[in-house]
Design an enzyme around this catalytic site. Structure first.
Site, PDB file in Angstrom:
ATOM      1  CD  GLU A   1      -2.934  -1.115   2.345  1.00  0.00           C
ATOM      2  OE1 GLU A   1      -2.832  -0.223   3.202  1.00  0.00           O
ATOM      3  OE2 GLU A   1      -3.882  -1.908   2.295  1.00  0.00           O
TER       4      GLU A   1
ATOM      5  CD  GLU B   1      -3.426  -6.109   3.928  1.00  0.00           C
ATOM      6  OE1 GLU B   1      -4.283  -5.371   4.464  1.00  0.00           O
ATOM      7  OE2 GLU B   1      -2.220  -5.840   3.917  1.00  0.00           O
TER       8      GLU B   1
END
Ligand code: BGP
Length: 461
Positions: A164, A361
């Protein structure tokens, strides 16, 4: 029956800073999290800091047996830069031995390690020099990446550079959630640019080493934008939201080029970063083998009522739209919208050359889960099972439509520490009892996941 291929990767994800514990021990130096906790402990939920996270440093042997027991065939975690190279140049032998043993043990137990290099934990020594704002960070990261590939490349075949990347940019330089909590759009763009170049240089180092069967990728948080209406203004807001949050990284790492439109918007608003001549070619020549996408929530947007020219914040391009009838996870405040996963699957197929990708995720954080213990002490987390099922249903649809998705990882395996939220919201298949030596107890969702993996899918009645 929603069936997935036999080779599908099933597993879970975590990160070094959120699980290892021993954060200032065994030769590790401080990261920005360790220092920030020292400087401002009140910012952290119940003063739970990064020091004593779930003690995987000592408990990985047992945890790997637990993964095996659930039938997981893959697991992602990260290396702490500060544990491997405490001063940025010198290998910490104890840290290197720990990771070597951890990764080899995963592998020996049939759990493919997917190893990430950066999960928000910048070394403090680098932060003191200006962190990702300085070009020096790019070469420092490339050196760290090369060291990790050389040390563990025989064991680890799946590598990712950043988890991220947008998060440390926006939380650190736009919205105040991560250190250094600066609010400055231009500096955020520079941090983003150096992050991209650090990724690209790491890929270049990886290619040079020609690791047998080695693959390298990037993990991005994906929140596809949905406009409030079909008005021209809202559609433009959607386009800009995707440009800044999705295409900004996916285009260069998959297609080898920063979107021209993004460059124009950035220039028009006086936000252009400092670059170097060779960067463009480096980006072009160092694309990835696969992508990981962390999906939690969609991004509902609308056009801003007032915009500054030049822009001072992303909110001059798009603002959140609070959809009245949305479903929400009240503990985390995030919208639940599984349908987006189908849209993401189609985006990867249609806009990104159907490159191999996986859900790196997906999960549901819930507070005070001890409320749901049954008489045997097992947490009956039906809500988590439903959440996963709903998302897998959409993913399955996407795969049937031809999207090249090769796996699904939940966040997370054992409950872990969450940045400013500490141990408030729990995501794991295992409950972690922080009061009792981090004892792990299986939740119902863990049992369900085991059956899912055994059957390569689930029956959808
Ligand atoms: C992702 C991060 C993880 C993890 C997860 C859950 O964005 O990669 O590190 O923390 O979100 O979010 P949170 O812990 O904020 O509830």
């Amino acid at each position: 029956m929603r069936e997935f291929s036999k080779a599908f990767l099933w597993g879970a994800a975590a990160s070094a800073p959120q699980t290892e514990g021993h954060s200032l021990e065994n030769g590790k130096s401080a990261s920005t999290w360790d220092e920030w906790f020292k400087l401002a402990p009140k910012k952290f939920h119940e003063h739970q800091g990064p020091k004593d996270t779930s003690n995987v440093y000592e408990m990985y042997h047992e945890d790997i047996q637990r993964m095996k027991e659930l039938g997981m065939n893959s697991y992602r975690t990260s290396i702490a830069w500060t544990r491997l190279l405490p001063d940025g140049r010198t290998i910490n032998p104890e840290g290197a031995a720990f990771y070597q043993s951890y990764f080899a043990e995963l592998k020996a137990n049939g759990v493919e390690p997917i190893i990430n290099l950066f999960h928000f934990d910048l070394p403090w020594w680098l932060m003191e020099k200006g962190g990702w704002e300085t070009r020096e960070s790019v070469e420092a990261f490339a050196f760290y990446a090369k060291t990790a590939f050389e040390l563990f490349g025989d064991t680890v075949k799946y590598w990712t550079t950043f988890n991220e990347p947008l998060v440390h940019i926006e939380c650190g330089y736009l919205y105040g959630y991560h250190y250094p909590a600066i609010v400055d759009f231009k500096r955020a763009v520079q941090v983003g640019y150096h992050t991209l170049m650090a990724h690209v240089r790491a890929v270049e180092e990886f290619r040079k080493l020609q690791i047998e069967e080695g693959k390298i990728g990037l993990i991005l948080n994906i929140s596809p934008a949905y406009p409030k209406s079909q008005s021209e203004e809202d559609l433009k807001a959607k386009e800009l939201a995707d440009l800044f949050n999705t295409n900004s990284f996916l285009d260069p790492v998959v297609h080898g080029e920063i979107p021209g439109k993004l460059i124009d918007v950035i220039k028009e608003n006086g936000l252009a970063p400092i670059t170097e001549k060779q960067d463009r070619l480096l980006i072009q020549e160092n694309t990835v083998d696969f992508i990981g996408l962390n999906y939690y929530q969609p991004r509902r947007v609308q056009a801003p009522e007032i915009s500054h020219v030049p822009a001072e914040m992303p909110s001059d391009f798009y603002v959140p739209y609070d959809k009245p009838d949305k479903r929400i996870n009240p503990y985390r405040g995030w919208e639940i919208y599984p349908e987006a996963l189908f849209d993401v699957a189609m985006m990867m197929k249609e806009q990104y050359g159907n490159i191999p990708w996986y859900v790196s995720e997906n999960g549901m954080g819930v507070a005070e889960e001890e409320r749901f213990r049954d008489e045997n002490g097992m947490i009956q987390d039906e809500y988590r099972i439903d959440f996963i099922k709903e998302h897998l249903r959409e993913l399955h649809k996407g795969i049937q439509e031809g999207s090249n998705c090769f796996g699904y990882h939940t966040w997370t395996f054992v409950d872990c520490w969450s940045w400013l939220n500490g141990y408030r919201n729990r995501y794991g298949f295992y409950r972690v009892d922080i009061e009792n030596n981090f004892k792990r107890t299986l939740k119902k969702s863990g049992l369900w996941y085991k059956t899912l993996i055994e059957q390569h899918g689930f029956s959808d009645k």
